[in-house]
Design a protein around this motif. Structure first.
Motif, short mmCIF file in Angstrom:
data_model
loop_
_atom_site.label_atom_id
_atom_site.label_comp_id
_atom_site.label_asym_id
_atom_site.label_seq_id
_atom_site.Cartn_x
_atom_site.Cartn_y
_atom_site.Cartn_z
N GLU A 105 21.57 56.67 22.44
CA GLU A 105 20.72 55.59 21.94
C GLU A 105 21.39 54.80 20.83
O GLU A 105 21.21 53.58 20.73
CB GLU A 105 19.37 56.15 21.48
CG GLU A 105 18.48 56.61 22.62
CD GLU A 105 18.22 55.49 23.62
OE1 GLU A 105 17.91 54.36 23.21
OE2 GLU A 105 18.35 55.75 24.84
N ARG A 106 22.17 55.48 19.99
CA ARG A 106 22.88 54.74 18.94
C ARG A 106 23.92 53.82 19.56
O ARG A 106 24.09 52.68 19.13
CB ARG A 106 23.53 55.72 17.95
CG ARG A 106 23.88 55.05 16.62
CD ARG A 106 24.15 56.06 15.52
NE ARG A 106 23.95 55.42 14.22
CZ ARG A 106 24.89 54.78 13.55
NH1 ARG A 106 26.11 54.70 14.05
NH2 ARG A 106 24.63 54.21 12.38
N SER A 109 22.22 50.84 21.02
CA SER A 109 21.77 49.91 19.98
C SER A 109 22.87 48.92 19.63
O SER A 109 22.63 47.72 19.47
CB SER A 109 21.34 50.69 18.72
OG SER A 109 20.90 49.82 17.71
N PRO A 112 23.83 46.85 23.79
CA PRO A 112 22.68 46.96 24.70
C PRO A 112 23.01 46.66 26.16
O PRO A 112 22.36 47.20 27.06
CB PRO A 112 21.69 45.94 24.12
CG PRO A 112 22.51 45.00 23.30
CD PRO A 112 23.63 45.83 22.76
N ARG A 162 16.01 54.88 13.13
CA ARG A 162 15.28 54.05 14.10
C ARG A 162 14.09 53.34 13.42
O ARG A 162 13.85 52.15 13.68
CB ARG A 162 14.79 54.92 15.25
CG ARG A 162 14.09 54.13 16.36
CD ARG A 162 13.94 54.96 17.62
NE ARG A 162 13.28 56.24 17.37
CZ ARG A 162 13.91 57.42 17.39
NH1 ARG A 162 15.21 57.49 17.64
NH2 ARG A 162 13.24 58.53 17.16
N LEU A 165 15.45 50.42 11.39
CA LEU A 165 15.89 49.34 12.27
C LEU A 165 14.68 48.56 12.78
O LEU A 165 14.67 47.31 12.77
CB LEU A 165 16.69 49.88 13.45
CG LEU A 165 17.99 50.64 13.15
CD1 LEU A 165 18.67 51.03 14.47
CD2 LEU A 165 18.92 49.83 12.29
N GLU A 166 13.68 49.27 13.27
CA GLU A 166 12.50 48.61 13.83
C GLU A 166 11.78 47.78 12.77
O GLU A 166 11.34 46.65 13.05
CB GLU A 166 11.56 49.65 14.43
CG GLU A 166 12.13 50.32 15.68
CD GLU A 166 11.25 51.45 16.19
OE1 GLU A 166 10.28 51.81 15.48
OE2 GLU A 166 11.54 51.98 17.29
N ASN A 169 13.96 44.60 11.91
CA ASN A 169 14.01 43.64 13.03
C ASN A 169 12.66 42.99 13.30
O ASN A 169 12.60 41.86 13.79
CB ASN A 169 14.54 44.34 14.29
CG ASN A 169 16.02 44.64 14.19
OD1 ASN A 169 16.78 43.91 13.58
ND2 ASN A 169 16.44 45.74 14.81
N VAL A 196 21.40 46.97 13.86
CA VAL A 196 21.66 47.97 14.91
C VAL A 196 22.08 49.32 14.38
O VAL A 196 22.07 50.31 15.13
CB VAL A 196 22.72 47.45 15.91
CG1 VAL A 196 22.21 46.20 16.62
CG2 VAL A 196 24.07 47.18 15.24
N GLY A 197 22.47 49.42 13.11
CA GLY A 197 22.90 50.71 12.57
C GLY A 197 22.85 50.74 11.06
O GLY A 197 23.14 49.72 10.41
N ARG A 206 24.08 43.03 14.81
CA ARG A 206 24.61 42.44 16.03
C ARG A 206 24.31 40.95 15.99
O ARG A 206 23.16 40.54 15.87
CB ARG A 206 24.00 43.09 17.27
CG ARG A 206 24.69 42.66 18.58
CD ARG A 206 24.15 43.37 19.80
NE ARG A 206 22.74 43.06 20.03
CZ ARG A 206 21.74 43.91 19.85
NH1 ARG A 206 21.99 45.14 19.43
NH2 ARG A 206 20.50 43.56 20.08
#
Length: 238
Positions: A105-106, A109, A112, A162, A165-166, A169, A196-197, A206
């Motif tokens: 998943e990383r 991210s 994609p 996560r 990040l959420e 974003n 993304v990280g 990104r």
């Protein structure tokens, strides 16, 4: 010791800054010859590069026969590439277990589009576990480094990263645009940066097809420290 620590920090910064390099494996078709090609990567929770390659790829055949590989990453940000920093990892390519969802998943991210690769061919993840690293930071600054001098585990668990990040974003797109503007990262019309990280020393956005690294003013180890650093960077335009 202090100089080695400083060099290790520089080498780690370059490893975090880059998101692709040249992977060289031992050719199974042409024994004795190295086979190299460009390879995207991201760092896993332990700070180790992870790659994603097709089962039919030459690299896969090669590492299955001989897992000893090298990855060279370059600082291509300014000037002559031969005078900029570069880092070579001598590593063992280790298959990532299929149940290691975090590593996958990383990676997705960061990249994609790679999620759809399975629609064409079977792909698998590999960790490039370094055994020794060679860092060149400029003329006369040449060092062999052990992995513990360079690698640093991410202080945040998968669910913590996560969540950050959420949140960013969903609610802080303007702040991310400020980071790009302050860092001289051009934003094309309609292009929205995405976080993304995050790790203890910085974060990646990104931007279109690129991944861009931003360093925190000082290392962080908690979500509260991340928030304070991101707010300060947005306010100061850093």
């Amino acid at each position: 010791m202090a100089e080695l620590d400083e060099i290790g920090i520089e080498a780690r910064a370059l490893l975090n800054q880059a998101y692709d390099g040249v992977l060289s494996t031992h050719s199974a078709d042409m024994p004795g010859y190295p086979f190299g090609s460009v390879m995207p990567y991201c760092l896993d929770r332990g700070g180790v590069p992870v790659i994603y390659i097709a089962n039919i790829a030459q690299h896969t055949r090669n590492v299955q026969a001989n897992p000893k590989v090298s990855l060279i990453v370059l600082d291509r940000s300014v000037g002559d590439v031969q005078t900029n920093g570069r880092l070579t990892l001598l590593a063992d390519a280790q298959p990532v277990p299929e149940d290691d969802v975090d590593a996958a998943e990383r990676y997705f991210s960061f990249f994609p589009d790679a999620r759809r690769f399975h629609n064409t061919h079977s792909f698998a993840f590999y960790r490039l576990a370094p055994v020794r690293l060679r860092y060149i930071g400029g003329f006369g600054r040449i060092h062999w480094l052990s992995p513990e001098r360079v690698l640093r585990p991410n202080p945040f668990r998968a669910e913590e990263e996560r969540a950050m990040l959420e949140h960013m974003n969903a609610d802080h797109r303007q702040a991310m645009r400020r980071y790009c503007e302050a860092g001289g990262v051009a934003l094309e019309a309609g292009c929205e940066p995405a976080l993304v990280g995050i790790d203890g020393e910085g974060f990646q956005l990104r931007v279109g097809s690129r991944v861009v690294r931003f360093a925190f003013p000082a290392p962080v180890s908690t979500q509260a420290e991340v928030r304070a650093a991101l707010v300060a960077m947005a306010r100061s335009g850093q």
